[in-house]
Design an enzyme around this catalytic site. Structure first.
Site, short mmCIF file in Angstrom:
data_model
loop_
_atom_site.label_atom_id
_atom_site.label_comp_id
_atom_site.label_asym_id
_atom_site.label_seq_id
_atom_site.Cartn_x
_atom_site.Cartn_y
_atom_site.Cartn_z
N CYS A 124 0.88 -1.40 0.03
CA CYS A 124 0.01 0.14 0.02
C CYS A 124 0.97 1.09 0.01
O CYS A 124 0.43 2.60 -0.09
CB CYS A 124 -0.88 -0.01 1.24
N LYS B 198 0.45 3.51 -2.85
CA LYS B 198 -0.55 4.46 -3.43
C LYS B 198 -0.13 5.94 -3.83
O LYS B 198 0.75 6.38 -2.93
CB LYS B 198 -1.46 4.45 -2.03
N THR C 70 -16.42 10.56 0.33
CA THR C 70 -15.37 10.54 1.49
C THR C 70 -14.36 9.51 1.37
O THR C 70 -13.64 9.42 2.35
CB THR C 70 -16.22 10.21 2.78
N ASP D 72 -14.22 6.67 0.94
CA ASP D 72 -14.27 5.47 1.76
C ASP D 72 -13.79 4.22 1.02
O ASP D 72 -13.21 4.26 0.08
CB ASP D 72 -15.97 5.08 2.04
N ASP D 73 -14.11 3.06 1.72
CA ASP D 73 -13.35 1.82 1.40
C ASP D 73 -14.00 1.03 0.24
O ASP D 73 -12.99 0.16 -0.33
CB ASP D 73 -13.14 0.64 2.62
N ASP E 242 -11.45 -4.49 2.60
CA ASP E 242 -12.53 -3.20 2.19
C ASP E 242 -13.96 -3.72 2.17
O ASP E 242 -14.65 -3.08 2.83
CB ASP E 242 -12.02 -2.72 0.80
N HIS F 243 -8.39 -10.41 -15.20
CA HIS F 243 -7.96 -10.01 -16.25
C HIS F 243 -6.44 -9.97 -16.02
O HIS F 243 -5.93 -9.76 -14.98
CB HIS F 243 -8.36 -8.72 -16.67
N SER F 244 -5.65 -10.25 -17.02
CA SER F 244 -4.14 -10.14 -17.22
C SER F 244 -3.45 -9.43 -18.14
O SER F 244 -3.99 -9.74 -19.15
CB SER F 244 -3.51 -11.58 -16.87
#
Length: 355
Positions: A21, A24, A52, A54-55, A95, A144-145
Site C-alpha cells: 500500500c 498509493k 468521503t 471510503d473503502d 475493504d 484479467h491479466s
C-alpha cells in the site's frame, strides 16, 4: 538478517519501484487529480460513492440487500511469491469487512513481466491469492491479466450487506472512542526487508499481520453503537483517522502510548528504514495534525507508516466498547486496543491531535 532464497531468480521487490500500500498515490496529490472529475447524476441507490474516500462503493438492490464493490492491487512488498499473493488478496478483501459486509467473490487483477519473472513464481502468486480467498469462503471467479514492466497483483471483490448494518468512514460521532485492530509498522518492516535488514522473526511477524483477514468487521456491523469503520492502509494511521474526522465533522485525539507497534519497528525506524510514502503522507495532511512536542521524528514515521492489510479502525460509543473488544478477541485479534477518542469540531475545522 532474513533474505528469501531466490537463487538466480530476480527478487520480486527488485522489480518494482514501490511495494504494498506504499504504492498509493499520496492523498494530497490524489485529491488534486480528482478535482476535475466530470460530475454526474448520482442514483439514490448508490449509498457510498467517492465523496468521503471510503473503502468501497455500495449500491442498494432492495430493502435488505446492498452490493459492496472494491478493487485493490499493488506491487510486491515481499520477495516470496506465495506470500505476495496472500498479502494482496487479504488487503483487497479487507475493504469488504471494513464496510461491515460479507465477501461473495473475487476477480484477479494480474500484471506481470512475463519474460522476466519465472512462470512458476507467477503461478505461486495466483495460488497465494486463491488460498486467502478460500479462507474467506469465496471463489476467484475470473479476472484479467496483462504483460507489464512491474509485477502487479490484486483483486476486485464483491460483497453484500444489509443496508441497516452498513458502516461508513464518515458517520462517527463526537464522544466515540477509537479502536484499532492490528499493530502498526508493516511499512517499516518492508523498508528493512528491501534492504535485507529484516530478521526472520520480523518477517514472520510481518506475514502473520498482513495475511490476517479483518473478519471482525462482519460482526461489528451488527452493533448499533459502532458508528464508523475503515481499515488503515496506505495513508497510515493518521491519514485514515483524519478521513474519519473530516467526513464526520469531528476532531480526534490519538494517544500514542496506547498504540500497539510490531516488535522491533521502533529500532528499525531509528536506523532509517522508513518508506518514502510515509514522508509523502505527512506532506499531504500534516497541516491538519497537531503532534505533541514529546513525539520524535521516529514516532511521526510510525504514525504515517503505510500499512498493507492493516487493522480495522472503529469509532464506537463507549457503552458498546466491551462488546467491540470481545468480538476482536473472539476473532483472535488480541492486539486490538482503544487508541483515542473523538470530540466536537472546534472552530469549524476537523483536525487530529496526537499526545
Amino acid at each position: 538478517m532474513f533474505a528469501a532464497n531466490q537463487q538466480d531468480k530476480p527478487r520480486l521487490t527488485s522489480l518494482s519501484h514501490g511495494g504494498g500500500c506504499g504504492c498509493k498515490i499520496a492523498p494530497g496529490v490524489l485529491a488534486n487529480l480528482l478535482k476535475t472529475a466530470i460530475p454526474f447524476a448520482v442514483p439514490s441507490e448508490l449509498l457510498v460513492g467517492t465523496e468521503t474516500a471510503d473503502d468501497a462503493a455500495v449500491y442498494q438492490i432492495n430493502d435488505h440487500q446492498a452490493l459492496i464493490a472494491t478493487t485493490d492491487f499493488f506491487m510486491p512488498i515481499v520477495d516470496n511469491p506465495r506470500h505476495f499473493g496472500q498479502i494482496a488478496a487479504t488487503n483487497a478483501i479487507s475493504d469488504i469487512y471494513a464496510m461491515g459486509g460479507t465477501p461473495l467473490m473475487a476477480l484477479a487483477i494480474v500484471g506481470m513481466p512475463i519474460n522476466v519473472l519465472p512462470h512458476e513464481d507467477i503461478a505461486e502468486i495466483l495460488d497465494g491469492g486463491r488460498e486467502i480467498c478460500a479462507k474467506a469462503g469465496i471463489p476467484v471467479a475470473g479476472g484479467h491479466s496483462i504483460d507489464s514492466v512491474e509485477p502487479i497483483y490484486g483483486l476486485a471483490v464483491i460483497g453484500i450487506i444489509d443496508p441497516k448494518n452498513l458502516k461508513k468512514n464518515a458517520t462517527a460521532k463526537a464522544g466515540d472512542v477509537l479502536v484499532l485492530g492490528k499493530p502498526l509498522g508493516v511499512g517499516i518492516y518492508s523498508a528493512a526487508l528491501k534492504k535485507e535488514k529484516l530478521d526472520l522473526s520480523g518477517y514472520e511477524q510481518m506475514i502473520a499481520n498482513t495475511t490476517k483477514l479483518n473478519t471482525p468487521g462482519k460482526k461489528l456491523a451488527a452493533i448499533t453503537g459502532v458508528h464508523a469503520m475503515t481499515d488503515v492502509t496506505g495513508f497510515g494511521l493518521l491519514g485514515h483517522a483524519l478521513e474519519i474526522c473530516k467526513g464526520s465533522n469531528v476532531q480526534g485525539q490519538i494517544n500514542y502510548a496506547d498504540l500497539k507497534i510490531l516488535p522491533g519497528v521502533k529500532e528499525l525506524a531509528q536506523q532509517g528504514f522508513i518508506t518514502g510514502a510515509s514522508n509523502r503522507n505527512w506532506a499531504s495532511y500534516g497541516a491538519d495534525i497537531e503532534l505533541s512536542t514529546d513525539l520524535t521524528p521516529v514516532d511521526q514515521a510510525i504514525l504515517t507508516d503505510p500499512q498493507t492489510s492493516g487493522g480495522l479502525l472503529v469509532a464506537c460509543d463507549p457503552a458498546v466498547l466491551g462488546e467491540v473488544l470481545e468480538i476482536f478477541a473472539e476473532e483472535d485479534f488480541g492486539d486490538a486496543a482503544v487508541i483515542g477518542q473523538l470530540s466536537p469540531q472546534a472552530e469549524g475545522r476537523s483536525f487530529l491531535r496526537v499526545i
